[in-house]
Enzyme design. Structure first.
Site, mmCIF file in Angstrom:
data_model
loop_
_atom_site.group_PDB
_atom_site.id
_atom_site.type_symbol
_atom_site.label_atom_id
_atom_site.label_comp_id
_atom_site.label_asym_id
_atom_site.label_seq_id
_atom_site.Cartn_x
_atom_site.Cartn_y
_atom_site.Cartn_z
ATOM 1 N N ILE A 1 38.259 44.994 41.192
ATOM 2 C CA ILE A 1 38.795 44.184 40.084
ATOM 3 C C ILE A 1 37.783 44.028 38.948
ATOM 4 O O ILE A 1 38.119 44.188 37.781
ATOM 5 C CB ILE A 1 39.252 42.791 40.585
ATOM 6 C CG1 ILE A 1 40.202 42.926 41.782
ATOM 7 C CG2 ILE A 1 39.895 41.989 39.451
ATOM 8 C CD1 ILE A 1 41.513 43.617 41.492
ATOM 9 N N ARG B 1 31.212 24.416 39.247
ATOM 10 C CA ARG B 1 32.332 24.751 38.358
ATOM 11 C C ARG B 1 33.636 24.819 39.137
ATOM 12 O O ARG B 1 34.695 24.535 38.586
ATOM 13 C CB ARG B 1 32.101 26.121 37.705
ATOM 14 C CG ARG B 1 31.024 26.119 36.669
ATOM 15 C CD ARG B 1 30.982 27.437 35.975
ATOM 16 N NE ARG B 1 32.292 27.733 35.380
ATOM 17 C CZ ARG B 1 32.535 28.777 34.623
ATOM 18 N NH1 ARG B 1 31.584 29.646 34.373
ATOM 19 N NH2 ARG B 1 33.728 28.985 34.110
ATOM 20 N N ARG C 1 35.881 30.884 30.406
ATOM 21 C CA ARG C 1 36.766 31.907 29.857
ATOM 22 C C ARG C 1 38.234 31.524 29.948
ATOM 23 O O ARG C 1 39.043 31.936 29.130
ATOM 24 C CB ARG C 1 36.565 33.208 30.624
ATOM 25 C CG ARG C 1 35.140 33.673 30.659
ATOM 26 C CD ARG C 1 35.090 34.978 31.357
ATOM 27 N NE ARG C 1 36.078 35.871 30.772
ATOM 28 C CZ ARG C 1 35.909 36.527 29.652
ATOM 29 N NH1 ARG C 1 34.787 36.411 29.009
ATOM 30 N NH2 ARG C 1 36.852 37.309 29.170
ATOM 31 N N LYS D 1 41.692 25.183 41.772
ATOM 32 C CA LYS D 1 41.163 25.219 40.393
ATOM 33 C C LYS D 1 41.970 26.188 39.518
ATOM 34 O O LYS D 1 42.340 25.857 38.398
ATOM 35 C CB LYS D 1 39.694 25.667 40.434
ATOM 36 C CG LYS D 1 39.154 26.097 39.082
ATOM 37 C CD LYS D 1 37.756 26.651 39.171
ATOM 38 C CE LYS D 1 37.609 28.076 39.596
ATOM 39 N NZ LYS D 1 37.730 29.128 38.582
ATOM 40 N N ASN D 2 42.236 27.368 40.052
ATOM 41 C CA ASN D 2 42.875 28.386 39.210
ATOM 42 C C ASN D 2 44.378 28.161 39.009
ATOM 43 O O ASN D 2 45.017 28.877 38.240
ATOM 44 C CB ASN D 2 42.594 29.787 39.756
ATOM 45 C CG ASN D 2 41.143 30.186 39.529
ATOM 46 O OD1 ASN D 2 40.423 29.523 38.778
ATOM 47 N ND2 ASN D 2 40.700 31.249 40.184
ATOM 48 N N ARG E 1 35.531 41.423 30.992
ATOM 49 C CA ARG E 1 36.670 40.517 30.961
ATOM 50 C C ARG E 1 37.282 40.332 29.567
ATOM 51 O O ARG E 1 37.322 39.217 29.035
ATOM 52 C CB ARG E 1 36.297 39.166 31.578
ATOM 53 C CG ARG E 1 35.740 39.316 32.979
ATOM 54 C CD ARG E 1 35.461 38.008 33.634
ATOM 55 N NE ARG E 1 36.662 37.309 34.042
ATOM 56 C CZ ARG E 1 36.658 36.099 34.584
ATOM 57 N NH1 ARG E 1 35.518 35.452 34.731
ATOM 58 N NH2 ARG E 1 37.772 35.527 34.959
ATOM 59 N N PRO E 2 37.796 41.412 28.988
ATOM 60 C CA PRO E 2 38.456 41.290 27.689
ATOM 61 C C PRO E 2 39.792 40.553 27.822
ATOM 62 O O PRO E 2 40.291 40.360 28.937
ATOM 63 C CB PRO E 2 38.691 42.741 27.285
ATOM 64 C CG PRO E 2 38.775 43.487 28.567
ATOM 65 C CD PRO E 2 37.872 42.767 29.546
ATOM 66 N N CYS F 1 30.779 38.112 30.564
ATOM 67 C CA CYS F 1 30.685 37.188 31.681
ATOM 68 C C CYS F 1 29.851 37.883 32.753
ATOM 69 O O CYS F 1 29.787 39.110 32.782
ATOM 70 C CB CYS F 1 32.108 36.913 32.140
ATOM 71 S SG CYS F 1 32.329 36.304 33.788
ATOM 72 N N ASP G 1 42.385 41.672 25.743
ATOM 73 C CA ASP G 1 43.218 42.547 24.921
ATOM 74 C C ASP G 1 44.682 42.568 25.363
ATOM 75 O O ASP G 1 45.589 42.685 24.539
ATOM 76 C CB ASP G 1 42.636 43.978 24.928
ATOM 77 C CG ASP G 1 42.481 44.526 26.335
ATOM 78 O OD1 ASP G 1 41.917 43.823 27.195
ATOM 79 O OD2 ASP G 1 42.940 45.653 26.589
ATOM 80 N N ASP H 1 37.806 37.107 44.664
ATOM 81 C CA ASP H 1 37.116 35.814 44.714
ATOM 82 C C ASP H 1 36.579 35.468 46.097
ATOM 83 O O ASP H 1 35.938 34.431 46.270
ATOM 84 C CB ASP H 1 38.047 34.696 44.218
ATOM 85 C CG ASP H 1 38.310 34.781 42.725
ATOM 86 O OD1 ASP H 1 37.578 35.514 42.033
ATOM 87 O OD2 ASP H 1 39.248 34.116 42.252
#
Ligand code: EPU
Length: 440
Positions: free
Chosen positions: A337, A407, A96, A22-23, A125-126, A120, A128, A315
């Site tokens: 993380i 998801r 996101r 997925k990622n 989880r910015p 989230c 920036d 994960d």
């Protein structure tokens, strides 16, 4: 809302197959924005986040076609006409990773309008770092009404990003991917330092290279990109999902089964395999794409500390914690993380686990006798952790809100049922049964 009803106690036996990552698929689909030609991706997993990304691309004018039933499922994306380079909040708020379109849109169109993702379940989880780096490449980015408005001005029209020396303040996976997609079409060279080394970044770089990009150093902390004026179409096969593979390895181990995880890439599973062995599980790498796990006596406590790749992945932390509840001794689980990735803990405790959390450290004392309960999923990997716990709990557990699971895991329960698990998906579970399960 769908739920799983799981009866625990069956060791998982046989062969289970892993889907595409997925990622990797998410940034690779976004990369199609960089060209007017068709990009064909194989081995895209059939999960909700991919569906969301398809909707996102289509909302911008892309044509996304899925061809099933051939040697490989194929998704062909054409972004010839991008009528509306806007990532709307209605879609971004549900995923996101939608912010992955920011870099490619600015690179291709010289402008983008992308909704800011909100918070989230697992942390703030910015984005920036994405913004800061894009600004360094010449984008002017303003925030208005919850949207990022980005432009590269060049006199009387939309301009082109320029190469820059980027040093990420901290390692970010989608940040590295977003900037990589921006850099491939920028004018001149971009030097990216402190990059994420995740296999998903390498997947994206391989696709971009097939599209004509000039990238060196993918998979290392330093990448060098020589911008080109245009990219062409390509066909690319997404690598297997290492997190799904690791989840299955832990499912085999926790149930004391004998499970072969096929269609995976063992080279991407180093940290998980090492930790399982330390915890007393017999793990054999059978071939270039298969790993077998077997119970080899009692599980023993072994701590983990989540790190960027090639460290132990965040994960897989929740799934490992489920396993740790069954290990003899004290396992320390440190989450480095994300600031709030222990949402599964209280649910595991409701099933009988002995876990204490202090800041970013969880102390798991085992082995604990888990008993079935009605529990609730809070995010994708927490869901997997609860399913793993349900597989060894005594009685019938009800796992609510499995949409989180859908998801990112393709046919999760079907795959587990295929190797001996007792799991049923229920569209609507009646209250009396739920009450029964809480007691069980
Ligand atoms: N961060 C910032 N600023 C930024 C970007 C990140 O402070 O601009 C922080 C984050 O808040 C976090 C840390 O840096 O504390 C690392 O975040 P990263 O950007 O690496 O995470 P991500 O790219 O948003 C991807 C995966 C996640 C996975 C993380 C870490 C995708 C689509 N998502 O997220 O996957 O947990 O990397 O490996 O690739 C999942 O699949 O369940 C999942 C959450």
């Amino acid at each position: 809302m769908d739920k799983f009803v799981i009866r625990g106690g069956n060791p998982l036996m046989g062969v289970i197959r892993v889907s595409g990552a997925k990622n990797s698929a998410l940034p690779c689909m976004a990369a199609a924005l960089l060209t007017e030609d068709e990009v064909t991706l194989e081995n895209i997993p059939k999960v909700r986040d991919i569906e969301t990304e398809r909707r996102l691309l289509e909302s911008m004018g892309a044509d996304v076609a899925l061809r099933e039933g051939e040697a490989q499922d194929q998704t062909t994306i054409s972004c010839r006409k991008l009528s509306d380079p806007v990532a709307r909040y209605e879609i971004v708020k549900t995923m996101r990773a939608s912010s992955l379109v920011l870099g490619p849109l600015i690179a291709r169109m010289g402008m983008a309008r992308v909704a800011m993702p909100g918070g989230c379940a697992i942390g703030g989880r910015p984005i920036d770092l994405h913004i800061k780096a894009l600004e360094k490449m010449g984008a002017a980015i303003a925030q208005e009404h919850g949207y990022l408005e980005a432009r590269v001005d060049a006199g009387n029209g939309a301009g082109r990003l320029h190469g820059a020396h980027l040093v990420f303040d901290r390692i970010t996976v989608t940040g590295t991917e977003d900037l990589l997609m921006a850099a491939v079409l920028a004018e001149g060279e971009t030097l990216m330092e402190n990059c994420a080394r995740e296999p998903e970044v390498v997947d994206l770089a391989a696709l971009l290279t097939a599209m004509g990009a000039k990238i060196a150093g993918a998979g290392t902390a330093t990448m060098r990109v020589e911008g080109v004026t245009s990219l062409h179409g390509a066909r690319y096969r997404i690598n297997p999902d290492r997190i799904e593979a690791g989840t299955f390895l832990m499912a085999g181990a926790i149930t004391g089964g004998d499970l072969t995880v096929a269609n995976c890439n063992p080279a991407h599973l180093g940290a998980a395999i090492a930790k399982l062995r330390e915890a007393g599980v017999q793990v054999d790498v059978l071939s270039e794409d298969a790993v077998r796990v077997r119970a080899a006596g009692r599980l023993v406590a072994a701590g983990i500390s989540t790190e960027e790749y090639p460290g132990f992945p965040t994960d897989m932390q929740a799934q490992y914690m489920a396993l740790a509840t069954q290990a003899e001794g004290v396992s320390l689980v440190r989450e480095n993380i994300f600031e709030n990735r222990f949402m599964h803990v209280q649910e595991l405790v409701r099933m009988g686990a002995n876990i204490k959390v202090e800041g970013s450290m969880a102390t798991v004392r085992g082995p604990a006798r888990l008993s079935a309960a009605a529990v609730m999923c809070s995010d994708l990997r927490a869901s997997a952790s609860l399913v793993l716990a349900g597989l060894v709990a005594e009685g019938e557990s009800i796992i609510d809100r499995v949409y989180h699971m859908d998801r990112g895991y393709e046919r999760f329960e079907e795959k587990l049922v295929g190797v001996g698990a007792q799991i049923q998906r229920m569209g609507n579970v009646f209250a009396p049964r739920e009450a029964q399960a809480v007691v069980g």
